[in-house]
Design a protein around this motif. Structure first.
Motif, PDB file in Angstrom:
ATOM      1  N   ASP A   7       0.845  -1.192   0.000  1.00  0.00           N
ATOM      2  CA  ASP A   7       0.000   0.000   0.000  1.00  0.00           C
ATOM      3  C   ASP A   7       0.884   1.247   0.000  1.00  0.00           C
ATOM      4  O   ASP A   7       1.848   1.333   0.762  1.00  0.00           O
ATOM      5  CB  ASP A   7      -0.889  -0.016   1.248  1.00  0.00           C
ATOM      6  CG  ASP A   7      -1.970   1.041   1.201  1.00  0.00           C
ATOM      7  OD1 ASP A   7      -1.612   2.241   1.259  1.00  0.00           O
ATOM      8  OD2 ASP A   7      -3.145   0.678   1.109  1.00  0.00           O
ATOM      9  N   ARG A   9       0.386   4.072   1.212  1.00  0.00           N
ATOM     10  CA  ARG A   9       0.392   4.755   2.516  1.00  0.00           C
ATOM     11  C   ARG A   9       1.389   4.111   3.467  1.00  0.00           C
ATOM     12  O   ARG A   9       2.045   4.794   4.267  1.00  0.00           O
ATOM     13  CB  ARG A   9      -1.025   4.733   3.114  1.00  0.00           C
ATOM     14  CG  ARG A   9      -2.021   5.601   2.364  1.00  0.00           C
ATOM     15  CD  ARG A   9      -3.443   5.279   2.760  1.00  0.00           C
ATOM     16  NE  ARG A   9      -3.807   3.916   2.378  1.00  0.00           N
ATOM     17  CZ  ARG A   9      -5.011   3.377   2.593  1.00  0.00           C
ATOM     18  NH1 ARG A   9      -5.957   4.096   3.170  1.00  0.00           N
ATOM     19  NH2 ARG A   9      -5.274   2.152   2.219  1.00  0.00           N
ATOM     20  N   HIS A  33      -3.556   2.657  10.557  1.00  0.00           N
ATOM     21  CA  HIS A  33      -4.883   2.166  10.202  1.00  0.00           C
ATOM     22  C   HIS A  33      -5.308   2.701   8.839  1.00  0.00           C
ATOM     23  O   HIS A  33      -4.983   3.842   8.471  1.00  0.00           O
ATOM     24  CB  HIS A  33      -5.918   2.611  11.245  1.00  0.00           C
ATOM     25  CG  HIS A  33      -5.659   2.098  12.624  1.00  0.00           C
ATOM     26  ND1 HIS A  33      -6.064   0.846  13.042  1.00  0.00           N
ATOM     27  CD2 HIS A  33      -5.032   2.681  13.682  1.00  0.00           C
ATOM     28  CE1 HIS A  33      -5.716   0.685  14.321  1.00  0.00           C
ATOM     29  NE2 HIS A  33      -5.088   1.784  14.726  1.00  0.00           N
ATOM     30  N   ASP A  34      -6.070   1.907   8.131  1.00  0.00           N
ATOM     31  CA  ASP A  34      -6.679   2.329   6.880  1.00  0.00           C
ATOM     32  C   ASP A  34      -7.988   3.022   7.212  1.00  0.00           C
ATOM     33  O   ASP A  34      -8.934   2.398   7.714  1.00  0.00           O
ATOM     34  CB  ASP A  34      -6.942   1.094   5.997  1.00  0.00           C
ATOM     35  CG  ASP A  34      -7.436   1.473   4.604  1.00  0.00           C
ATOM     36  OD1 ASP A  34      -7.970   2.587   4.440  1.00  0.00           O
ATOM     37  OD2 ASP A  34      -7.281   0.652   3.686  1.00  0.00           O
ATOM     38  N   ARG A  37     -10.980   1.562   4.558  1.00  0.00           N
ATOM     39  CA  ARG A  37     -11.544   0.221   4.792  1.00  0.00           C
ATOM     40  C   ARG A  37     -11.665  -0.118   6.269  1.00  0.00           C
ATOM     41  O   ARG A  37     -12.163  -1.187   6.621  1.00  0.00           O
ATOM     42  CB  ARG A  37     -10.665  -0.824   4.086  1.00  0.00           C
ATOM     43  CG  ARG A  37     -10.638  -0.684   2.564  1.00  0.00           C
ATOM     44  CD  ARG A  37     -10.062  -1.933   1.900  1.00  0.00           C
ATOM     45  NE  ARG A  37      -8.688  -2.176   2.314  1.00  0.00           N
ATOM     46  CZ  ARG A  37      -7.635  -1.712   1.650  1.00  0.00           C
ATOM     47  NH1 ARG A  37      -7.803  -0.967   0.566  1.00  0.00           N
ATOM     48  NH2 ARG A  37      -6.415  -1.969   2.061  1.00  0.00           N
ATOM     49  N   LEU A  41      -3.430  -1.442   8.686  1.00  0.00           N
ATOM     50  CA  LEU A  41      -2.521  -1.518   7.544  1.00  0.00           C
ATOM     51  C   LEU A  41      -1.186  -2.143   7.928  1.00  0.00           C
ATOM     52  O   LEU A  41      -0.658  -2.992   7.212  1.00  0.00           O
ATOM     53  CB  LEU A  41      -2.278  -0.115   6.978  1.00  0.00           C
ATOM     54  CG  LEU A  41      -3.357   0.472   6.071  1.00  0.00           C
ATOM     55  CD1 LEU A  41      -3.042   1.930   5.752  1.00  0.00           C
ATOM     56  CD2 LEU A  41      -3.462  -0.335   4.787  1.00  0.00           C
ATOM     57  N   SER A 100      -7.195   9.678   5.157  1.00  0.00           N
ATOM     58  CA  SER A 100      -6.707   8.537   4.399  1.00  0.00           C
ATOM     59  C   SER A 100      -6.200   7.422   5.308  1.00  0.00           C
ATOM     60  O   SER A 100      -6.386   6.238   5.013  1.00  0.00           O
ATOM     61  CB  SER A 100      -5.600   8.981   3.448  1.00  0.00           C
ATOM     62  OG  SER A 100      -4.985   7.884   2.830  1.00  0.00           O
ATOM     63  N   ALA A 101      -5.540   7.802   6.405  1.00  0.00           N
ATOM     64  CA  ALA A 101      -4.996   6.820   7.345  1.00  0.00           C
ATOM     65  C   ALA A 101      -4.974   7.456   8.734  1.00  0.00           C
ATOM     66  O   ALA A 101      -5.114   8.677   8.885  1.00  0.00           O
ATOM     67  CB  ALA A 101      -3.601   6.374   6.924  1.00  0.00           C
TER      68      ALA A 101
END
Length: 249
Positions: A7, A9, A33-34, A37, A41, A100-101
């Motif tokens: 990913d 990110r 963290h994502d 979703r 992550l 985003s994260a």
């Protein structure tokens, strides 16, 4: 996301997360963290069994507007084994301001609390000072007077003013310290001044005894034993003999 195509990110934030984990490890867990979703992550120094791909359960991040704060904490958390954590979360946004994260750092407070308790136990006296062992120790009285003055006024000895030093010498005199032989060199060392400075201040003190009684100042301890090694009194002028009455023969 696959091992072959990580990913972006994780690629972008992995150096930051790894640096924090190395600095605070092994007492800090770092989790990325994502926010889209709502899953983990990546994780560094895991404190639980969760792994990448597990649910994050972050909540409704889409409700955070562009003007909402991006850093939250420190706030408390608790692990199933009873460990208490201090946690910080940072929302990471993409180019258009959308979350985003989320980067979370969870610090185990256990070692800090144990160190604090250990230091507090060492710092706290466990029993009163036995008076019979120190009743003739004039250096203890000197340290109590000077140390008490320094703590009360918030200035180290080298920053005391002339008036401060005279006030200290007055209190030392009341405590009987200045009557003890070799006291002046010890007082000069404790006040971080020369002996000549102490003698000059003592002369000023004798010229103007004054009174700086402080209602918060503790009563001075017992004076030194008069049989201790006191300085001999300074010789004064020899008194002239009284005139004898003249008698008439």
């Amino acid at each position: 996301m696959t091992p072959e195509t990580p990913d972006p990110r994780v690629q972008a934030w992995s150096p930051v997360c790894q640096a924090v984990a190395l600095l605070l490890g092994p007492y800090a867990e770092v989790v990325l963290h994502d926010a889209v979703r709502d899953e983990v992550l990546a994780i560094w120094n895991p404190m639980t069994a969760r792994a990448p791909g597990d649910p994050s359960l972050l909540g409704e991040l889409d409700r955070l507007g562009p003007s909402a704060p991006d850093v939250y904490g420190p706030y408390p958390k608790l692990l199933p084994d009873g460990r208490r954590l201090s946690s910080v979360s940072a929302v990471l946004r993409d180019a258009d301001g959308t979350p985003s994260a989320v980067l979370c750092v969870n610090l185990d407070r256990g070692p800090l609390e144990q160190a604090s308790a250990l230091l507090a136990a060492f710092a706290a006296p466990t029993a009163p000072r036995p008076a019979p062992l120190f009743e003739r120790d004039w250096t203890e009285r000197m340290n109590d007077v000077i140390g008490g003055y320094v703590r009360a006024h918030g200035r180290p000895p080298e920053r005391l003013t002339r008036e401060d030093r005279i006030a200290v010498l007055r209190r030392l005199d009341r405590a009987g310290v200045l009557a003890v032989r070799r006291a002046v060199p010890a007082v000069a060392t404790a006040l971080k001044v020369s002996r000549s400075t102490v003698y000059t201040l003592l002369a000023d003190l004798k010229a103007d005894p004054g009174d700086d009684l402080d209602p918060t100042e503790p009563e001075p301890g017992p004076h030194a034993d008069p049989r201790s090694d006191l300085d001999p009194p300074e010789p004064g002028p020899t008194p002239r003999p009284a005139a004898q009455p003249r008698t008439t023969r």
